[in-house]
Scaffold this active site. Structure first.
Site, PDB file in Angstrom:
ATOM      1  N   ASP A  79       0.834  -1.200   0.000  1.00 10.60           N
ATOM      2  CA  ASP A  79       0.000   0.000   0.000  1.00 10.60           C
ATOM      3  C   ASP A  79       0.878   1.264   0.000  1.00 10.60           C
ATOM      4  O   ASP A  79       1.663   1.471   0.928  1.00 10.60           O
ATOM      5  CB  ASP A  79      -0.871  -0.063   1.266  1.00 10.60           C
ATOM      6  CG  ASP A  79      -2.015   0.921   1.251  1.00 10.60           C
ATOM      7  OD1 ASP A  79      -2.032   1.809   0.370  1.00 10.60           O
ATOM      8  OD2 ASP A  79      -2.889   0.812   2.127  1.00 10.60           O
ATOM      9  N   ASP A 102     -10.396   4.018  -1.585  1.00  8.55           N
ATOM     10  CA  ASP A 102     -11.034   3.004  -0.732  1.00  8.55           C
ATOM     11  C   ASP A 102     -12.553   2.971  -0.909  1.00  8.55           C
ATOM     12  O   ASP A 102     -13.206   4.010  -0.945  1.00  8.55           O
ATOM     13  CB  ASP A 102     -10.742   3.295   0.749  1.00  8.55           C
ATOM     14  CG  ASP A 102      -9.282   3.091   1.088  1.00  8.55           C
ATOM     15  OD1 ASP A 102      -8.447   2.971   0.164  1.00  8.55           O
ATOM     16  OD2 ASP A 102      -8.978   3.055   2.288  1.00  8.55           O
TER      17      ASP A 102
HETATM   18  C1  GLA Z   1      -5.454   2.178   2.714  1.00  4.05           C
HETATM   19  C2  GLA Z   1      -5.934   1.037   1.841  1.00  4.05           C
HETATM   20  C3  GLA Z   1      -6.982   0.239   2.595  1.00  4.05           C
HETATM   21  C4  GLA Z   1      -6.393  -0.288   3.900  1.00  4.05           C
HETATM   22  C5  GLA Z   1      -5.840   0.864   4.727  1.00  4.05           C
HETATM   23  C6  GLA Z   1      -5.075   0.377   5.938  1.00  4.05           C
HETATM   24  O1  GLA Z   1      -6.455   3.101   2.967  1.00  4.05           O
HETATM   25  O2  GLA Z   1      -6.451   1.513   0.629  1.00  4.05           O
HETATM   26  O3  GLA Z   1      -7.450  -0.831   1.808  1.00  4.05           O
HETATM   27  O4  GLA Z   1      -5.378  -1.209   3.604  1.00  4.05           O
HETATM   28  O5  GLA Z   1      -4.963   1.670   3.959  1.00  4.05           O
HETATM   29  O6  GLA Z   1      -4.468   1.417   6.646  1.00  4.05           O
END
Ligand code: GLA
Length: 504
Positions: free
Chosen positions: A267, A327
């Site tokens: 990520d 997200d």
């Molecule tokens: C980002 C990702 C999410 C999750 C969070 C965790 O927002 O896109 O899917 O993994 O981080 O902190």
């Protein structure tokens, strides 16, 4: 005489006390918080997480920036009244008390809830910026041969956020088996952010208190006939502010391999403070190489929110799936928005390499059953990874039925590996098709509006001939008289999914 003198002394002392309390008690004067602040949060898992504030106060008006691991967030609604402070930044709301060079704040986090944090004034801008490591020259990371169909499994983030630990993961693995998820294809149990502790003197990452023995957890999940995934970031910190893999890519890949990990979600998060977006391919390639060199096959999941047209290079860095959007949230608007973002991305999906509109929200409670069916329908027509994101231990029969409908899953997992395309859009109604093995076709009709709408779709309009059987996959029944068209009502925010079998 003596009495008078005493009285005057007492009076003077009294005046002095009033003066001291006025000049030295910050609560009686409006504070000025202008400047740089370091905010610390001590988590139950033994970590100390940092964020930073750059504040500017003019009268009672407060502006500035909250610097979290994944971005710099502009303050809105900022207010200082005497020793009280409150402000909003992106999805976070803060309020609390100012006491000189310290502040005691409550951070209201939509995912985590109300968190107590303490802030201290810093002499200068204080966000740590580790030395920039060079990015490698580009090359093509060979395919790892995994994910010939879109990965299926479960991930901790959407429901549990930071409240995930060893025992919950074990219970989820149990539920994957007892609730029939494993048997319809859900294979990966993925631990998302907040498992990390710190690095030892050799730089090796250790899990935090919530995960006392990662290897034992991996063995437990494997013994259930399942696979297990983990999460990290190319930046120094993850989005949750935990330890990332920056400068430790090879070492972390080896550690994950030693633990027996089968899937790595990587990520971007704080990598934005070090690299330009245009360097993403090289940065992701670094972990792609590291995973490969670890010798253990691990699905590689790229999470950088669809930036830099990742679908054009995701597979070249060894990626098996790449996020195409920000997200997802547990509401129909967000779900449809993430699906629609893939309207032009079909050419980039193929066995081993998938567009990822993010994990499922099915069963998390804020959408209706029709909306969750539309969610599952969209993800299946898009050949999207099916990563459940709910509490599998406590799901309703209705949620379970949506997640485990094997005929819908068969569309998602079709071996041809072709992502569906939008064929028609009339107002809120969209018609999508996806070619399947043996000349079959999946037809999905979505109603993005809220009013139930009658829809007719003729095979001829779709360029499909010789239809010999039409099956409604949610009702799990063949449709009579389906020789020339589909005709039915699609509920508001709902979807229909049918499979057309053709004569060849
Ligand atoms: C980002 C990702 C999410 C999750 C969070 C965790 O927002 O896109 O899917 O993994 O981080 O902190």
């Amino acid at each position: 005489m003596i009495t008078l003198t005493l009285r005057s002394i007492v009076r003077r002392l009294g005046l002095f006390a009033v003066f001291v309390s006025l000049c030295c008690n910050p609560s009686l004067f409006a504070a000025d918080v202008t400047g740089h602040w370091r905010v610390l949060r001590h988590t139950d898992d033994g970590n100390t997480l940092e964020t930073f504030l750059d504040l500017k106060q003019e009268g009672s008006k407060l502006t500035g920036t909250v610097l979290v691991s994944w971005g710099d967030l502009q303050i809105s609604d900022g207010q200082v009244d005497d020793n009280k402070i409150s402000f909003t930044a992106d999805v976070f709301r803060y309020d609390g008390d100012i006491a000189g060079d310290r502040m005691n704040l409550t951070q209201h986090d939509p995912n985590i809830g109300a968190i107590s944090v303490s802030a201290m004034r810093m002499p200068a801008h204080a966000v740590p910026s580790p030395a920039r490591l060079p990015v490698p020259p580009l090359h093509v990371v060979p395919n790892n041969g995994l994910a010939s169909t879109p990965p299926m499994g479960w991930n901790s983030w959407n429901f549990f956020h930071d409240k995930i630990d060893d025992s919950t993961v074990r219970q989820i693995a149990d539920a994957m088996v007892t609730r029939g998820m494993r048997d319809v294809g859900y294979a990966y149990v993925n631990v998302d952010d907040t498992w990390q502790g710190s690095r030892d003197a050799n730089g090796r990452i250790h899990p935090n208190k919530k995960f006392p023995d990662m290897k034992a957890l991996v063995d437990y999940v494997h013994a259930k006939g399942l696979k297990i995934g983990i999460y990290s970031s190319p930046g120094p910190k993850t989005c949750g502010g935990y330890e990332g893999s920056y400068g430790h890519e090879e070492q972390d890949a080896r550690t994950f391999a030693e633990w027996g990990i089968d899937y790595v979600k990587y990520d971007w998060c704080s990598a934005f403070r070090i690299y330009h977006d245009s360097e993403m391919r090289a940065v992701y390639q670094k972990m792609g190489d590291a995973l490969r060199e670890s010798g253990r096959p691990m699905v590689y999941s790229l999470c950088q929110y669809g930036k830099e047209d990742v679908w054009k290079w995701g597979k070249l860095v060894g990626g098996n799936l790449w996020r195409t959007t920000n997200d997802i949230e547990d509401n129909a608007l967000s779900m449809f928005r993430n699906a629609e973002a893939e309207v032009d991305l079909a050419p980039w999906a193929e066995p081993g390499h998938w567009n990822d509109p993010d994990m499922l929200e099915t069963g998390n409670g804020s959408m209706s059953a029709d909306e969750y069916r539309a969610h599952m329908t969209f993800w299946s027509i898009l050949a999207a990874p099916l990563i459940a994101g709910n509490d599998l231990r406590n799901m309703t029969q209705e949620t379970r039925a949506i997640l485990t409908n094997s005929e819908v899953i068969a569309i998602d997992q079709d071996a041809l590996g072709k992502q569906g395309r939008r064929m028609r859009k009339n107002g809120n109604v969209e018609v999508w098709t996806r070619p399947l093995v043996e000349g079959a076709v999946a037809l999905a009709i979505f109603n993005l509006g809220v009013t139930d709408t009658p829809v007719t779709v003729s095979w001829q309009d779709l360029g499909i001939s010789n239809v010999k059987n039409v099956r409604d996959l949610w009702a799990q029944r063949d449709l009579p008289d389906a020789g020339i068209q589909y005709s039915g009502t699609v509920k508001g925010h709902g979807a229909q999914l049918v499979r057309l079998e053709t004569r060849r």
